[in-house]
Design a protein around this motif. Structure first.
Motif, short mmCIF file in Angstrom:
data_model
loop_
_atom_site.label_atom_id
_atom_site.label_comp_id
_atom_site.label_asym_id
_atom_site.label_seq_id
_atom_site.Cartn_x
_atom_site.Cartn_y
_atom_site.Cartn_z
N GLN A 221 -11.51 1.01 -48.93
CA GLN A 221 -10.25 1.27 -49.62
C GLN A 221 -10.26 2.64 -50.29
OE1 GLN A 221 -7.94 -0.68 -48.88
NE2 GLN A 221 -9.13 -2.42 -48.13
N LEU A 222 -11.37 3.05 -50.84
CA LEU A 222 -11.45 4.36 -51.47
C LEU A 222 -11.17 5.47 -50.47
CD1 LEU A 222 -12.24 5.84 -54.19
CD2 LEU A 222 -14.51 6.12 -53.16
N ASN A 223 -11.63 5.29 -49.23
CA ASN A 223 -11.49 6.32 -48.22
C ASN A 223 -10.17 6.30 -47.48
OD1 ASN A 223 -14.10 7.10 -48.84
ND2 ASN A 223 -15.02 5.86 -47.23
N ALA A 224 -9.49 5.16 -47.45
CA ALA A 224 -8.24 5.07 -46.68
C ALA A 224 -7.09 4.52 -47.53
CB ALA A 224 -8.45 4.18 -45.45
N GLY A 225 -7.28 3.34 -48.11
CA GLY A 225 -6.19 2.70 -48.85
C GLY A 225 -5.79 3.44 -50.11
N PHE A 281 -11.12 -3.35 -62.50
CA PHE A 281 -10.38 -2.49 -63.44
C PHE A 281 -9.93 -1.19 -62.77
CE2 PHE A 281 -12.46 -5.08 -66.79
CZ PHE A 281 -11.35 -5.34 -67.57
N ALA A 282 -10.72 -0.68 -61.84
CA ALA A 282 -10.34 0.54 -61.14
C ALA A 282 -9.06 0.33 -60.35
CB ALA A 282 -11.47 0.99 -60.21
N TRP A 283 -8.96 -0.79 -59.64
CA TRP A 283 -7.76 -1.04 -58.84
C TRP A 283 -6.55 -1.36 -59.71
CZ3 TRP A 283 -8.91 1.51 -55.06
CH2 TRP A 283 -10.08 1.36 -54.31
N VAL A 284 -6.79 -1.91 -60.90
CA VAL A 284 -5.67 -2.09 -61.84
C VAL A 284 -5.07 -0.73 -62.21
CG1 VAL A 284 -5.08 -2.77 -64.21
CG2 VAL A 284 -6.48 -4.30 -62.79
N ALA A 285 -5.93 0.25 -62.47
CA ALA A 285 -5.44 1.60 -62.79
C ALA A 285 -4.64 2.19 -61.64
CB ALA A 285 -6.63 2.51 -63.14
N LEU A 286 -5.11 1.99 -60.39
CA LEU A 286 -4.35 2.49 -59.24
C LEU A 286 -2.99 1.83 -59.15
CD1 LEU A 286 -4.35 4.26 -56.66
CD2 LEU A 286 -5.28 2.27 -55.44
N SER A 307 -12.58 7.40 -61.07
CA SER A 307 -13.68 7.55 -62.04
C SER A 307 -14.32 6.20 -62.37
CB SER A 307 -13.17 8.20 -63.32
OG SER A 307 -12.62 9.48 -63.05
N VAL A 308 -13.50 5.20 -62.65
CA VAL A 308 -14.02 3.87 -62.95
C VAL A 308 -14.73 3.29 -61.73
CG1 VAL A 308 -13.39 1.52 -63.63
CG2 VAL A 308 -12.27 3.48 -64.73
N PHE A 309 -14.13 3.52 -60.56
CA PHE A 309 -14.75 3.07 -59.32
C PHE A 309 -16.15 3.67 -59.18
CE2 PHE A 309 -15.69 3.04 -54.82
CZ PHE A 309 -15.19 1.82 -54.38
N ALA A 310 -16.28 4.94 -59.56
CA ALA A 310 -17.57 5.63 -59.47
C ALA A 310 -18.64 4.96 -60.31
CB ALA A 310 -17.41 7.09 -59.90
N LEU A 311 -18.27 4.48 -61.49
CA LEU A 311 -19.24 3.78 -62.33
C LEU A 311 -19.78 2.55 -61.60
CD1 LEU A 311 -20.73 3.35 -64.97
CD2 LEU A 311 -18.69 2.19 -65.87
N GLY A 312 -18.88 1.84 -60.91
CA GLY A 312 -19.33 0.69 -60.12
C GLY A 312 -20.24 1.12 -58.99
N GLU A 313 -19.96 2.26 -58.39
CA GLU A 313 -20.80 2.76 -57.30
C GLU A 313 -22.23 3.01 -57.76
OE1 GLU A 313 -18.91 5.68 -54.42
OE2 GLU A 313 -17.53 5.83 -56.12
N THR A 314 -22.39 3.51 -58.97
CA THR A 314 -23.74 3.80 -59.47
C THR A 314 -24.56 2.52 -59.61
OG1 THR A 314 -23.12 3.66 -61.82
CG2 THR A 314 -22.91 5.82 -60.74
#
Length: 407
Positions: A221-225, A281-286, A307-314
């Motif tokens: 979703q980050l790359n397309a959606g 929470f990241a998708w809520v912001a979107l 940015s919030v998504f990135a925290l989850g990635e770490t």
């Protein structure tokens, strides 16, 4: 191995935020067709990942990775000149074949060099450098590309093709003796071990399901959606998208090493569960970006999402690869990594068409709701399903030398 990461992914960052923009707004392909086109790489990856895993275990990860890099050079160069859906599809098929084999090949190569107790740290540092390259590329791409100037998009795709050449040279030169054919012990009938047998391991089966769900609600979703929603619903500019991906990278580069220290010795399944909540929470912001389209607030909300998504990635990136490779025996490492890759690829096949359909049919709220629920499911799978099937040692818990590790 770490030295080539920034260069390789700088090229990726140049094009990653703009694949939808390039195919839809510059080449003029319908948004629905773009979703189908972007589903081709994961589809092809899914088709080749099985044979790729077998090949890794038989001829070695380095040789497979050499083929992968060659296909990426050709595929990205061809995409720069794709004037029709057919040519674009061919280019994406080539890159899809490459990506399908790249993950298990590279993970197996890493695991052949990095010992067990350092793998989680290695994958974290690798991810930091990867995102540094993507972030620099995203910033440069956002400032450079212009939807009214085709040549700017062609240039970034050609640079992306060239970015894989240093890795090719490294594997042909200084690393030519790394990750060759696996030496099997006498009596090991590795050729008779099927993928079904790999999946009969309860922990690996659960981890595969978790990988599928996290891929669908996460990177796919980050790359397309996310770019499609930001452009079509949030009416965010290409520069705004570049800013969002730069923010994503900045968070990872600043926090990844700190997060690595905090999660060291903790249960990896609990770390993944926290990641699921953070991504929700990241998708809520979107979703809120679609409420105020075309405004500075929408751009900031998309950046907040990234940015919030990135925290989850770490939290995710150091854990799942380490889990897979700690579960895998050396002579089946290619197949274990191939199964994990297939789960991610399978989700990525259906994610772009799903997001393209929902966003294209003005069902943005349904799209956001689907992602939020999926993120929460990730956490439940990690804690309730996977955790009881793992020994504490595989799950990242430090086991004192005086205590035997559970199996």
């Amino acid at each position: 191995m770490l030295s080539i990461v920034v260069l390789e992914f700088l090229g990726t960052g140049l094009v990653l935020p703009f694949n939808v923009v390039y195919l839809h707004e510059v080449r003029g392909f319908a948004l629905g067709d773009v979703g189908l086109l972007l589903g081709l790489p994961p589809l092809m990856g899914l088709l080749v990942v099985g044979p790729g895993g077998l090949a890794i275990d038989r001829v070695g990860a380095r040789r497979i990775q050499l083929g992968v890099l060659s296909l990426l050079v050709v595929g990205n160069a061809l995409l720069a000149f794709a004037t029709t859906e057919l040519v674009a599809g061919l280019a994406l098929v080539l890159t899809g074949i490459a990506f399908g084999m790249s993950w298990p090949a590279w993970q197996s190569l890493v695991a052949s060099v990095i010992p067990t107790h350092l793998r989680q740290r290695y994958f974290g540092v690798n991810f930091t450098l990867l995102n540094l390259g993507i972030g620099i590329g995203g910033v440069v791409g956002g400032l450079f590309v212009d939807v009214a100037d085709l040549a700017t998009f062609q240039a970034v795709y050609l640079v992306d093709a060239a970015s894989y050449l240093p890795a090719l040279l490294l594997l042909l030169g200084p690393l030519r003796h790394v990750a060759g054919r696996v030496v099997h012990e006498a009596g090991e009938a590795t050729g008779q071990v099927s993928y079904l047998a790999v999946l009969r391991s309860p922990a690996m089966a659960s981890l595969t399901v978790l990988s599928f769900v996290s891929s669908f609600v996460g990177y796919s979703q980050l790359n397309a959606g996310m770019p499609a929603f930001a452009r079509q619903v949030g009416e965010v500019s290409t520069r705004g998208l570049g800013f969002a991906f730069a923010a994503n990278t900045a968070v990872i580069v600043v926090l990844q090493l700190v997060v690595l220290q905090r999660i060291e010795g903790r249960r990896r399944t609990r770390v993944i569960a926290v990641m699921g909540v953070i991504w929700a929470f990241a998708w809520v912001a979107l979703g809120f970006a679609g409420v105020i389209p075309g405004t500075l607030g929408a751009t900031l909300l998309v950046a907040a999402c990234a940015s919030v998504f990135a925290l989850g990635e770490t939290l995710l990136q150091p854990t799942i690869p380490a889990l897979v490779n700690d579960l895998a025996p050396d002579h089946l490492r290619g197949r274990f990594n191939a199964v994990s890759s297939a789960a991610f690829q399978g989700a990525a096949v259906i994610a772009p068409p799903t997001s393209g359909f929902l966003i294209g049919h003005a069902l943005g709220s349904v799209y956001i709701g689907l992602l939020i629920v999926g993120c929460l499911v990730c956490g439940a799978l990690a804690v309730a399903r996977l955790e009881p099937q793992l020994s504490p040692e595989v799950n990242g818990v430090r086991v004192p030398d005086s205590e035997p590790a559970a199996h």
